[in-house]
Design an enzyme around this catalytic site. Structure first.
Site, short mmCIF file in Angstrom:
data_model
loop_
_atom_site.label_atom_id
_atom_site.label_comp_id
_atom_site.label_asym_id
_atom_site.label_seq_id
_atom_site.Cartn_x
_atom_site.Cartn_y
_atom_site.Cartn_z
N SER A 109 0.82 -1.21 0.00
CA SER A 109 0.00 0.00 0.00
C SER A 109 0.85 1.26 0.00
O SER A 109 0.36 2.35 -0.32
CB SER A 109 -0.88 0.01 1.24
N TYR A 141 11.56 2.06 -0.19
CA TYR A 141 10.81 0.79 -0.10
C TYR A 141 9.57 0.85 -0.99
O TYR A 141 9.30 -0.09 -1.76
CB TYR A 141 10.42 0.54 1.36
N LYS A 178 8.76 -1.51 -4.21
CA LYS A 178 7.57 -2.36 -4.27
C LYS A 178 6.74 -2.04 -5.52
O LYS A 178 6.18 -2.92 -6.16
CB LYS A 178 6.74 -2.19 -3.00
N ASN A 236 -0.72 -2.99 5.68
CA ASN A 236 -0.30 -3.24 7.06
C ASN A 236 -0.85 -4.55 7.64
O ASN A 236 -1.72 -4.54 8.51
CB ASN A 236 -0.67 -2.04 7.95
N VAL A 274 4.27 -1.98 13.60
CA VAL A 274 3.92 -1.29 14.85
C VAL A 274 3.07 -2.17 15.79
O VAL A 274 3.25 -2.12 17.01
CB VAL A 274 3.24 0.06 14.54
N ARG A 300 8.30 9.65 11.65
CA ARG A 300 9.36 8.88 11.03
C ARG A 300 9.53 9.30 9.56
O ARG A 300 8.53 9.49 8.86
CB ARG A 300 8.94 7.41 11.11
C1 UD2 Z 1 4.37 0.00 5.26
C2 UD2 Z 1 3.15 -0.28 4.38
C3 UD2 Z 1 2.66 -1.71 4.63
C4 UD2 Z 1 3.78 -2.71 4.45
C5 UD2 Z 1 4.89 -2.32 5.41
C6 UD2 Z 1 6.09 -3.25 5.31
C7 UD2 Z 1 2.05 1.91 4.28
C8 UD2 Z 1 0.81 2.66 4.59
N1 UD2 Z 1 2.07 0.64 4.70
O1 UD2 Z 1 3.93 -0.04 6.59
O2 UD2 Z 1 1.59 -2.01 3.77
O3 UD2 Z 1 4.23 -2.74 3.12
O4 UD2 Z 1 5.36 -0.99 5.10
O5 UD2 Z 1 6.83 -3.14 6.47
O6 UD2 Z 1 2.97 2.40 3.65
N2 UD2 Z 1 5.20 3.51 14.45
C9 UD2 Z 1 5.18 4.07 15.72
N3 UD2 Z 1 5.97 3.50 16.68
C10 UD2 Z 1 6.76 2.42 16.44
C11 UD2 Z 1 6.76 1.85 15.13
C12 UD2 Z 1 5.97 2.43 14.15
O7 UD2 Z 1 4.47 5.03 15.99
O8 UD2 Z 1 7.46 1.98 17.37
C13 UD2 Z 1 4.35 4.13 13.43
C14 UD2 Z 1 5.09 4.43 12.13
O9 UD2 Z 1 5.79 5.65 12.21
C15 UD2 Z 1 3.92 4.46 11.15
C16 UD2 Z 1 2.94 3.42 11.72
O10 UD2 Z 1 3.33 3.22 13.08
O11 UD2 Z 1 3.30 5.73 11.16
C17 UD2 Z 1 3.00 2.10 11.00
O12 UD2 Z 1 4.35 1.73 10.88
P1 UD2 Z 1 4.79 0.26 10.43
O13 UD2 Z 1 6.28 0.23 10.39
O14 UD2 Z 1 4.08 -0.75 11.23
O15 UD2 Z 1 4.18 0.12 8.97
P2 UD2 Z 1 4.20 1.10 7.68
O16 UD2 Z 1 2.97 1.94 7.74
O17 UD2 Z 1 5.51 1.72 7.46
#
Ligand code: UD2
Length: 341
Positions: free
Chosen positions: A143, A166, A170, A195, A210, A295
């Site tokens: 996504s 990334y 993808k 996610n 997360v 981030r």
């Molecule tokens: C991206 C993609 C997802 C998948 C993933 C692979 C989007 C919307 N989603 O996920 O589909 O491909 O990459 O890993 O691009 N966060 C905190 N605290 C923490 C860790 C994370 O607040 O300790 C926040 C982070 O900054 C983000 C959210 O949580 O805003 C989700 O982060 P993530 O790393 O779980 O996933 P995301 O959205 O980068």
């Protein structure tokens, strides 16, 4: 089908005949020892399918496959090794390509590494699948390809606007998937994962998803950090939904899905603040969250329109966020994680 092979070299050497039992794999799962890959392996085995899996253990873990390893043909191999990929695709009908370095922040630190695994690796998988005359390749797209476009929900006809390396990688792989359909007739289906979370997602790395990270931290009584103001939202999707999307993408008629891209999500978004609140009763964590800077490479909101997958793949949301989160935390607890007091 099981085929027994006695190699000529072994017979001529006068050794007791060495019998190699080759399982004629029907499905190849790349990244089989990862969170999503190992869930796919289990689902396929439960359906009585023949499964081959490869993983280089860069992020996957052998423990994810422990109790099913004897029921599958597992090979430690890297998708960057084209010879190994040719061997892995031999005799395979369907490839579920999950192997990747799945992290936005990691790609910001190491764009070249992200590109190698997430783009070069995919091209290798596609070449091997094409040469082996695989029926269909289903790809774990992301996504993140949508980027920070303000329109919600995100639908597949929108122009992509990737932010992080990334997300670019993808998206490039998605385009390669479509290209291999157009140029070589190899049937490919891209599932844009939103996610995905659930049991076996690694909670221990700074790059962990997360929900896995927060679940583990809160079970341990450690204070989680929310990056930003907590109003960032995601269409958090429980693993069973992604597994079912993959299985449907293998069997949907080619006219409905070959060379196409589908969102794989729930169609509902949850903020990080809501996530934290939902995890408190499940984990027993009593404290507050800490807030830190946003981030780099992140997008603010993510929400999918899932109409296309419903229409062409017969996709349905099987498990909602709340049930998925409860099952996820139960699983971490069952792994002997200490419970917050
Ligand atoms: C991206 C993609 C997802 C998948 C993933 C692979 C989007 C919307 N989603 O996920 O589909 O491909 O990459 O890993 O691009 N966060 C905190 N605290 C923490 C860790 C994370 O607040 O300790 C926040 C982070 O900054 C983000 C959210 O949580 O805003 C989700 O982060 P993530 O790393 O779980 O996933 P995301 O959205 O980068």
């Amino acid at each position: 089908m099981k085929v027994t092979v006695v190699t000529a070299a072994q017979s001529q050497a006068g050794h007791r005949s060495v019998i190699i039992e080759c399982i004629m794999a029907k499905y190849l799962v790349t990244g089989a020892a990862g969170f999503i890959g190992s869930s796919l392996v289990r689902a396929l085995l439960e359906r009585g399918e023949q499964v081959r899996g490869i993983d280089n253990f860069s992020t996957g873990k052998r423990e994810n496959l422990t109790e099913v390893l004897h029921r599958m043909d597992f090979r430690e191999a890297d998708i960057l090794d084209l010879d190994a990929m040719h061997q892995a695709c031999d005799g395979v009908d369907y490839v579920l390509h999950q192997a990747a370095i799945p992290s936005v922040p990691k790609s910001v630190i190491d764009p070249l590494g992200s590109n190698r695994a997430n783009v070069d690796g995919t091209v290798n998988v596609l070449i091997a699948a094409r040469d082996a005359k695989v029926k269909r390749v289903v790809y774990a797209a992301s996504s993140s390809a949508y980027g920070d476009t303000p329109t919600l929900p995100k639908h597949e006809a929108m122009s992509p606007n990737p932010i992080s390396p990334y997300a670019v990688a993808k998206l490039a792989s998605e385009l390669y998937m479509v290209s291999f359909y157009r140029c070589y007739g190899l049937e490919t289906v891209c599932l844009r994962y939103f996610n995905i979370f659930g049991p076996r997602q690694d909670p221990s790395s700074p790059y962990s998803g997360v929900l896995a990270k927060f679940s583990m931290q809160m079970l341990r009584g450690e204070q989680p950090t929310i990056f930003g103001d907590g109003e960032t939202s995601r269409d958090f999707t429980f693993i069973d939904n992604a597994v079912s999307a993959n299985l449907l993408a293998c069997v949907a008629p080619a006219a409905e899905c070959a060379g196409r891209v589908f969102n794989c999500a729930t169609g509902r978004r949850i903020t990080l603040n809501e996530t934290f609140a939902a995890l408190k009763p499940l984990t027993g964590y009593k404290g507050a969250a800490k807030y830190g800077p946003e981030r780099s490479g992140d997008i603010k909101h993510s929400l999918a329109d899932i109409t296309l997958a419903q229409k062409h793949l017969g996709y349905k949301v099987l498990v909602n966020f709340e049930d998925g989160l409860r099952r996820t935390v139960e699983w971490y607890k069952s792994q002997g994680q200490p419970v917050a007091v």
